[in-house]
Design an enzyme around this catalytic site. Structure first.
Site, short mmCIF file in Angstrom:
data_model
loop_
_atom_site.label_atom_id
_atom_site.label_comp_id
_atom_site.label_asym_id
_atom_site.label_seq_id
_atom_site.Cartn_x
_atom_site.Cartn_y
_atom_site.Cartn_z
CB CYS A 388 -0.97 0.00 1.19
SG CYS A 388 -0.16 0.18 2.79
CG HIS A 549 -2.13 3.99 7.89
ND1 HIS A 549 -3.33 3.32 7.71
CD2 HIS A 549 -1.48 3.90 6.70
CE1 HIS A 549 -3.40 2.85 6.47
NE2 HIS A 549 -2.29 3.19 5.84
#
Length: 631
Positions: A388, A549
């Site tokens: 990611c 995050h």
């Protein structure tokens, strides 16, 4: 022309339009700055000032074309492509006496493409230690060649083409036929083809005209919100069911927010209404031409507020009349069709239209199929990587879940890890990444098989791999599953907050970031990185849980791995979903993966009733034990 060829042409136009938008839209601020300076200080402006008016000329001559060139090159090959695109654009600017926007749209992408091909051709032939020398000199030499080519060849061609195009458009205007442009523009908007017309032709011509006359009608041909507003008004007056009830909100978003896409489903629900927006667009353009209206720069987004902000002195009446006439005519024509329709305007009809709109918008995207040519056999499969943007949140969670499933199924020899895009190991055999990151993942690991998912946790990756392993008779080993150890201090009881009052998504993410900062896990800029990450790809992972995050750009702000858990019993809106647990993550190394593995297990094995208990418990120890347990 066959349907297949028509669809192919439409897809090509959509791709072209999206690419042009990618060059123009990020630089709209520069267009607005230039437009405001022009509107204020030119001789016909609000505050004529010959001295200050000099500031605007370099913006249209150099600044904006160079920005376009950089954006075009960067879209092809990142920063290096952007630099080459800028150098090449400088050449085409130097050889012209008009703002070279069209030239920048050619040379920018060309510069990025050329350096990308060159780098690929020599990537395995550079002696160790000479990489920087080769990279710098190759960029300089190739950039210089492209600049000369642009100056001597591309520039004159673009100038000639521009002159022909401008003469043709001016002839159409002189004959009073400009309103006929709405026959193309209005249907193109509904089919998502407007960007190619707007950013490829209308805006460049409009900027040239505005520089000469202080305003241009071309900026309003596509941006006028009147035709769409008229259709929404007709639904409000004469529609039925959900179509009628949903229009007040849609009108506000469309007219004040400038999001024209909001009215597209209402036309797709009754395609004949395209005649209404065409009639409204033509009437508006006729009015605009008659009264001498126009804008000083592109109005982006197409909000009435943006239109008024870009309206020069003396054109307010014309531009407002353009909006009102287009609205009235569109509403009148649409009302005839809506009143005579037998459609009940049900929620199902509107939803079907929205799905059709989404399908058309997404058609033609460069989204590779999961059925790619590279297939790793089950017997050879040893290394799976989840990737990611930052490599610490969603990919870590997906990897933890798959790793546990494979081990429980007896496939203990397969490594499942996670990382950031850009750091995918060269020995990765199978890469799992989000579909929005597909192109970057392919570029980073061309040797691997790729699987793209919409959700890192709710997908069929395990089923695909398991079926392949079983089909090829790969041996399983009934060894006990060794659980990861939860390192002390990654999650503390003090960082588990329950019973919080519902807030917005941004406020909840910020609260999680501040808790990480106060806990000493991250530096303060990490909080903004968490908000930026959410704008790119949502961190909502399903089943009422979100794991915000930081983006990759703030990864260096992580001092040590830490996790915080915030419980919102009434939920926090994440688009159409609600998150009841906000789990803020700061990952450094692999210390936090054990807790993410517990989270993956919880999502996979807990029933809805058990999850509801986690969402509503008033005891923080319950959540703490779930996330820190060691099986």
């Amino acid at each position: 022309m066959s349907n297949q060829k028509k669809e192919g042409a439409q897809e090509a136009m959509q791709k072209f339009g999206r690419f042009l938008s990618g060059m123009v839209l990020p630089n709209i601020g520069a267009f607005i700055a230039w437009g405001l300076l022009t509107a204020l200080f030119i001789p016909t402006g609000w505050c004529p000032n010959e001295y200050l008016a000099q500031v605007g000329a370099p913006m249209s001559k150099w600044l904006i074309p160079l920005l376009l060139g950089y954006s075009g090159g960067a879209a092809i090959y990142g920063h290096r492509g952007g630099v080459l695109g800028t150098i090449a654009t400088a050449g085409v600017i130097a050889g012209s006496d008009i703002p070279m926007f069209l030239g920048a749209m050619i040379m920018g992408p060309l510069g990025g493409w050329v350096i990308k091909k060159f780098d690929k051709a020599i990537e395995d032939h550079i002696p160790t230690g000479f990489e920087m020398l080769v990279n710098n000199f190759s960029a300089g030499i190739i950039g210089g060649i492209l600049a000369i080519l642009a100056f001597t060849g591309i520039g004159p061609v673009v100038l000639a083409a521009n002159a022909v195009l401008r003469a043709g458009v001016e002839a159409i205007v002189a004959m009073g036929l400009l309103p006929l442009a709405s026959i193309i523009i209005e249907p193109a908007k509904v089919l998502f083809l407007n960007n190619a017309i707007n950013h490829g032709v209308l805006s460049p011509l409009g900027i040239q005209q505005a520089e000469q006359y202080g305003k241009s009608m071309f900026f309003l041909l596509e941006a006028n919100p009147g035709p769409g507003f008229g259709v929404l008004l007709a639904y409000w007056f004469f529609g039925k069911g959900m179509a009628k009830e949903s229009t007040p909100g849609a009108m506000i978003i469309h007219v004040l927010g400038g999001i024209h896409e909001i009215y597209f489903p209402y036309i797709l629900m009754k395609p004949v209404l395209v005649l209404a927006v065409i009639a409204g667009g033509m009437s508006g353009v006729f009015t605009l031409n008659l009264l001498g209206g126009g804008l000083i720069a592109p109005a982006s987004p197409g909000s009435i507020l943006a239109v008024l902000a870009m309206t020069p002195k003396g054109a307010f009446l014309a531009n407002v009349a353009d909006f009102l006439v287009a609205t009235a005519v569109s509403c009148a024509v649409a009302s005839i069709f809506i009143k005579g329709s037998h459609d009940d305007g049900s929620e199902e009809s509107l939803e079907a239209a929205r799905e059709s709109m989404t399908e058309m918008k997404n058609r033609g995207k460069d989204m590779p199929s999961n059925d790619n040519e590279k297939k790793v056999s089950g017997a050879e499969l040893k290394r799976i990587v989840y990737a990611c943007d930052a490599g610490m949140g969603s990919s870590a969670l997906g990897a933890a879940g798959l790793r546990k499933k494979l081990k429980k199924a007896g496939y203990t020899d397969i490594s499942v890890t996670n990382c950031a895009i850009g750091n995918i190991p060269k020995d990765a055999q199978l890469v799992v990444s989000h579909e929005k990151l597909a192109e970057r993942a392919l570029e980073d690991s061309p040797q691997a098989e790729h699987i793209w998912v919409k959700d890192f946790t709710q997908n069929n990756v395990f089923d695909i791999i398991s079926a392949r392993l079983k089909g090829e008779g790969v041996e399983t080993k009934a060894a006990p599953v060794q659980e990861d150890t939860v390192k002390e201090g990654i999650l503390t009881k003090a960082n588990v907050k329950v019973g919080l009052k519902s807030v917005s998504k941004e406020e909840a993410i910020k609260a999680a970031g501040e808790l990480l900062f106060k806990g000493g896990y991250v530096e303060e800029p990490y909080i903004q990185g968490m908000l930026n990450r959410e704008k790119d790809i949502t961190t909502y992972i399903g089943k009422g849980i979100a794991i915000p995050h930081g983006e990759n750009a703030v990864k260096e702000c992580v001092k040590e791995s830490g996790i915080v858990v915030l419980q919102y019993p009434d939920g926090v809106p994440f688009g159409d979903d609600k998150a009841y647990l906000i789990i803020g993550i700061a990952g450094r190394g692999n210390d936090h993966l054990a807790i993410l593995a517990n989270l993956a297990t919880t999502m996979d094995e807990y029933s809805d009733e058990q999850l509801h208990e986690l969402y509503t418990t008033k005891d923080p120890d319950v959540l703490y034990k779930v996330f820190t347990k060691v099986d």
